[in-house]
Write a protein that holds these residues in place. Structure first.
Motif, PDB file in Angstrom:
ATOM      1  N   ILE A  28      12.070   7.447  -4.253  1.00 51.71           N
ATOM      2  CA  ILE A  28      10.841   6.835  -4.807  1.00 51.71           C
ATOM      3  C   ILE A  28      10.715   5.388  -4.317  1.00 51.71           C
ATOM      4  CG2 ILE A  28       9.743   6.100  -6.948  1.00 51.71           C
ATOM      5  CD1 ILE A  28      11.153   8.535  -8.281  1.00 51.71           C
ATOM      6  N   GLU A  30      11.823   4.231  -1.555  1.00 54.58           N
ATOM      7  CA  GLU A  30      11.430   4.287  -0.144  1.00 54.58           C
ATOM      8  C   GLU A  30       9.950   4.626  -0.010  1.00 54.58           C
ATOM      9  OE1 GLU A  30      13.813   6.900   2.172  1.00 54.58           O
ATOM     10  OE2 GLU A  30      12.829   6.383   4.065  1.00 54.58           O
ATOM     11  N   GLU A  31       9.499   5.510  -0.887  1.00 52.05           N
ATOM     12  CA  GLU A  31       8.089   5.907  -0.869  1.00 52.05           C
ATOM     13  C   GLU A  31       7.197   4.708  -1.210  1.00 52.05           C
ATOM     14  OE1 GLU A  31       7.309   8.994  -3.673  1.00 52.05           O
ATOM     15  OE2 GLU A  31       5.383   9.537  -2.787  1.00 52.05           O
ATOM     16  N   ALA A  33       8.048   1.567  -0.973  1.00 49.65           N
ATOM     17  CA  ALA A  33       8.195   0.549   0.087  1.00 49.65           C
ATOM     18  C   ALA A  33       7.197   0.823   1.209  1.00 49.65           C
ATOM     19  CB  ALA A  33       9.625   0.560   0.613  1.00 49.65           C
ATOM     20  N   PHE A  34       7.022   2.076   1.545  1.00 49.27           N
ATOM     21  CA  PHE A  34       6.040   2.427   2.568  1.00 49.27           C
ATOM     22  C   PHE A  34       4.628   2.065   2.101  1.00 49.27           C
ATOM     23  CE2 PHE A  34       2.843   5.486   3.967  1.00 49.27           C
ATOM     24  CZ  PHE A  34       2.877   5.275   5.335  1.00 49.27           C
ATOM     25  N   HIS A  35       4.371   2.368   0.807  1.00 46.77           N
ATOM     26  CA  HIS A  35       3.054   2.042   0.256  1.00 46.77           C
ATOM     27  C   HIS A  35       2.781   0.540   0.339  1.00 46.77           C
ATOM     28  CE1 HIS A  35      -0.289   2.794  -2.707  1.00 46.77           C
ATOM     29  NE2 HIS A  35      -0.125   1.468  -2.835  1.00 46.77           N
ATOM     30  N   ALA A  37       4.191  -1.667   2.268  1.00 49.20           N
ATOM     31  CA  ALA A  37       4.103  -2.121   3.655  1.00 49.20           C
ATOM     32  C   ALA A  37       2.716  -1.806   4.232  1.00 49.20           C
ATOM     33  CB  ALA A  37       5.187  -1.440   4.487  1.00 49.20           C
ATOM     34  N   SER A  38       2.208  -0.623   3.912  1.00 49.90           N
ATOM     35  CA  SER A  38       0.880  -0.243   4.405  1.00 49.90           C
ATOM     36  C   SER A  38      -0.194  -1.119   3.781  1.00 49.90           C
ATOM     37  CB  SER A  38       0.601   1.227   4.067  1.00 49.90           C
ATOM     38  OG  SER A  38       1.557   2.058   4.669  1.00 49.90           O
ATOM     39  N   SER A  39      -0.032  -1.381   2.482  1.00 43.55           N
ATOM     40  CA  SER A  39      -1.012  -2.222   1.797  1.00 43.55           C
ATOM     41  C   SER A  39      -0.981  -3.648   2.363  1.00 43.55           C
ATOM     42  CB  SER A  39      -0.697  -2.228   0.298  1.00 43.55           C
ATOM     43  OG  SER A  39      -1.621  -3.015  -0.406  1.00 43.55           O
ATOM     44  N   ASP A  42      -2.750  -3.885   5.614  1.00 39.68           N
ATOM     45  CA  ASP A  42      -4.201  -3.934   5.441  1.00 39.68           C
ATOM     46  C   ASP A  42      -4.653  -5.350   5.085  1.00 39.68           C
ATOM     47  OD1 ASP A  42      -4.507  -1.344   6.100  1.00 39.68           O
ATOM     48  OD2 ASP A  42      -4.937  -0.602   4.066  1.00 39.68           O
ATOM     49  N   PHE A  61      -0.109  -3.520  -6.642  1.00 37.75           N
ATOM     50  CA  PHE A  61       0.653  -2.325  -7.038  1.00 37.75           C
ATOM     51  C   PHE A  61       1.085  -2.396  -8.501  1.00 37.75           C
ATOM     52  CE2 PHE A  61       4.272   0.484  -7.424  1.00 37.75           C
ATOM     53  CZ  PHE A  61       3.875   1.594  -6.696  1.00 37.75           C
TER      54      PHE A  61
ATOM     55  N   TYR B  30      -0.150   6.341  -0.256  1.00 35.74           N
ATOM     56  CA  TYR B  30      -1.086   5.278   0.106  1.00 35.74           C
ATOM     57  C   TYR B  30      -2.358   5.869   0.694  1.00 35.74           C
ATOM     58  CZ  TYR B  30      -2.883   0.932   2.008  1.00 35.74           C
ATOM     59  OH  TYR B  30      -3.680  -0.147   2.291  1.00 35.74           O
ATOM     60  N   GLU B  48      -2.625   1.627  -8.511  1.00 32.00           N
ATOM     61  CA  GLU B  48      -1.589   2.189  -7.645  1.00 32.00           C
ATOM     62  C   GLU B  48      -0.311   2.494  -8.419  1.00 32.00           C
ATOM     63  OE1 GLU B  48      -1.216  -0.505  -4.382  1.00 32.00           O
ATOM     64  OE2 GLU B  48      -3.309  -0.259  -3.778  1.00 32.00           O
TER      65      GLU B  48
END
Lengths: 325, 115
Positions: A28, A30-31, A33-35, A37-39, A42, A61, B30, B48
């Protein structure tokens, strides 16, 4: 639905629930962290610098740790059902193993420890395979139902003398069977008596012998009424006197007796009239009865059955007191 | 009060929006949030922090399943996709939502004299 259960079961079986929780938290994080990083990317693309982008992503977040815990709780709860099933099956397995162990290694039921009384008295169970059986009929050949069969078996096992009593009641067809009571390959003696309501007392005695006994055949003749009446010296009836027929001598001089140790089923007690019916003799016979007055010991009384009267009166004396013969 | 009303609305429809976002194929978390934001032209921006517990809850119910894969930025990401149960659930929720919208529209379009 079944597919989802199956997937959850496979996931549960792959890892223990504690290890699963650790791995789930790691995934979770890691999941998320990806979110983040993507945010942040942007935000960076929209013109913010690096630190500002990351800060904005975090603010957008919310509390990461709280989200991780919420996700982990949901994920672990998927496995709780299978964890409970696992626990129940484990407990059931432990109980089954324990029961089997107890069945084979635990204390045995009492009847396993004590086969026939005779065997426990010095013989192996296989050695006491002799049965006592027979038939009780009336003079006309009709079977006598519910007659008492009182048997005493004497044996001489290696460590001494044994005397055991056995009781039976005849079936509707007049037959009786007492199984596994004497050792056919050893010396033994048998005393057996048959007694029924309004019928003669009869018995047989088998002297020391070996081998299998032939079936006994008792023919019990009907008898006239006869009553023992217990009175005090002033003629007052005595209640609570116990008595049973011990022996009769027929007109041919043959003795028919009941052993004291086997007499329990035929002991009677007088009521307020002081009477005990004892219709097991013929007029003119010499008989012996066992009697026990209240607060006294057993004693024998010899008497002759009258031809006219239907009753004999007995009074409490210590003259015929028996010394437990 | 306004915030509470917004939260209730999202809580009741979040599952349906997530299921709908996955109808075209697998997406990571995301991507789900971004799709909803873009599709609604920024009118709906889901919280989120509530997205991921919802995804895990829906996975527990068997509506979606997940698999790790590589994102467009070549990073490791968890992708979610609909299961047949999820498709059925989406149909059910869309029908219920339509009934609700119709009912609310009837109320809003009614004339006071009709009451």
């Amino acid at each position: 639905m079944l597919g989802n259960w199956f997937r959850t079961l496979i996931s549960y079986l792959r890892l223990p629930i504690i290890a699963h929780a650790d791995r789930e938290k790691h995934d979770i994080r890691e999941e998320i962290a990806f979110h983040l990083a993507s945010s942040a990317q942007d935000h960076f693309d929209s013109g913010k610098d690096g630190p500002q982008s990351q800060q904005s992503a975090l603010e957008q977040f919310g509390d990461v740790n709280s989200v991780v815990q919420d996700c982990c709780d949901v994920s672990i709860s998927r496995h709780v059902f299978w964890h409970r099933v696992h626990q129940i099956l484990t407990l059931g397995l432990i109980c089954a193993v324990g029961f089997l162990f107890w069945s084979y290694a635990g204390p045995q039921p009492e009847n396993h420890l004590k086969p026939p009384a005779l065997a426990a008295s010095g013989y192996a169970p296989a050695e006491t395979s002799g049965d006592i059986q027979g038939t009780v009929t009336a003079d006309d050949g009709q079977p006598v139902h519910a007659a008492h069969i009182l048997a005493v078996v004497k044996t001489w096992p290696p460590n001494g003398f044994r005397q055991n009593s056995y009781l039976a009641t005849t079936r509707a067809d007049g037959t009786f069977l007492i199984e596994n009571v004497y050792p056919p390959e050893q010396d033994y003696e048998v005393q057996i008596a048959a007694i029924a309501d309004d019928r003669l007392l009869k018995s047989e005695y088998i002297s020391m012998r070996q081998g299998t006994l032939e079936p006994f055949r008792f023919q019990l003749t009907e008898t006239p009424p006869f009553v023992l009446r217990f009175e005090s010296s002033d003629g007052t009836p005595i209640a609570g006197v116990s008595a049973f027929p011990f022996e009769r001598v027929d007109h041919n001089g043959n003795r028919h007796s009941v052993y004291f140790c086997s007499a329990e089923p035929i002991i009677q007690t007088s009521n307020a009239t002081g009477n005990i019916p004892m219709p097991h003799f013929l007029p003119g016979e010499q008989v012996t009865v066992y009697v026990r007055f209240p607060d006294s010991d057993w004693q024998t009384r010899q008497l002759t059955i009258p031809t006219e009267e239907k009753a004999v009166v007995l009074t409490p004396t210590s003259k015929d007191r028996l010394n437990d013969g | 009060m306004a915030g509470k009303q917004k939260a209730d609305l999202l809580q009741g429809t979040l599952d349906m929006l997530i299921l709908k976002s996955l109808i075209a194929g697998p997406r990571h978390g995301y991507g789900v949030a971004k799709w909803i934001q873009v599709t609604t032209k920024n009118a709906l921006q889901i919280e989120e922090g509530s997205l991921y517990p919802a995804l895990h809850r829906m996975q527990k119910r068997g509506w979606i399943q997940s698999e790790w894969g590589l994102s467009e930025s070549n990073r490791r990401a968890k992708y979610y996709q609909l299961t047949p149960e999820g498709r059925a659930q989406l149909t059910t929720e869309v029908q219920a939502w339509s009934h609700l919208v119709d009912a609310i529209s009837l109320v809003l379009n009614s004339k006071f004299s009709e009451a």
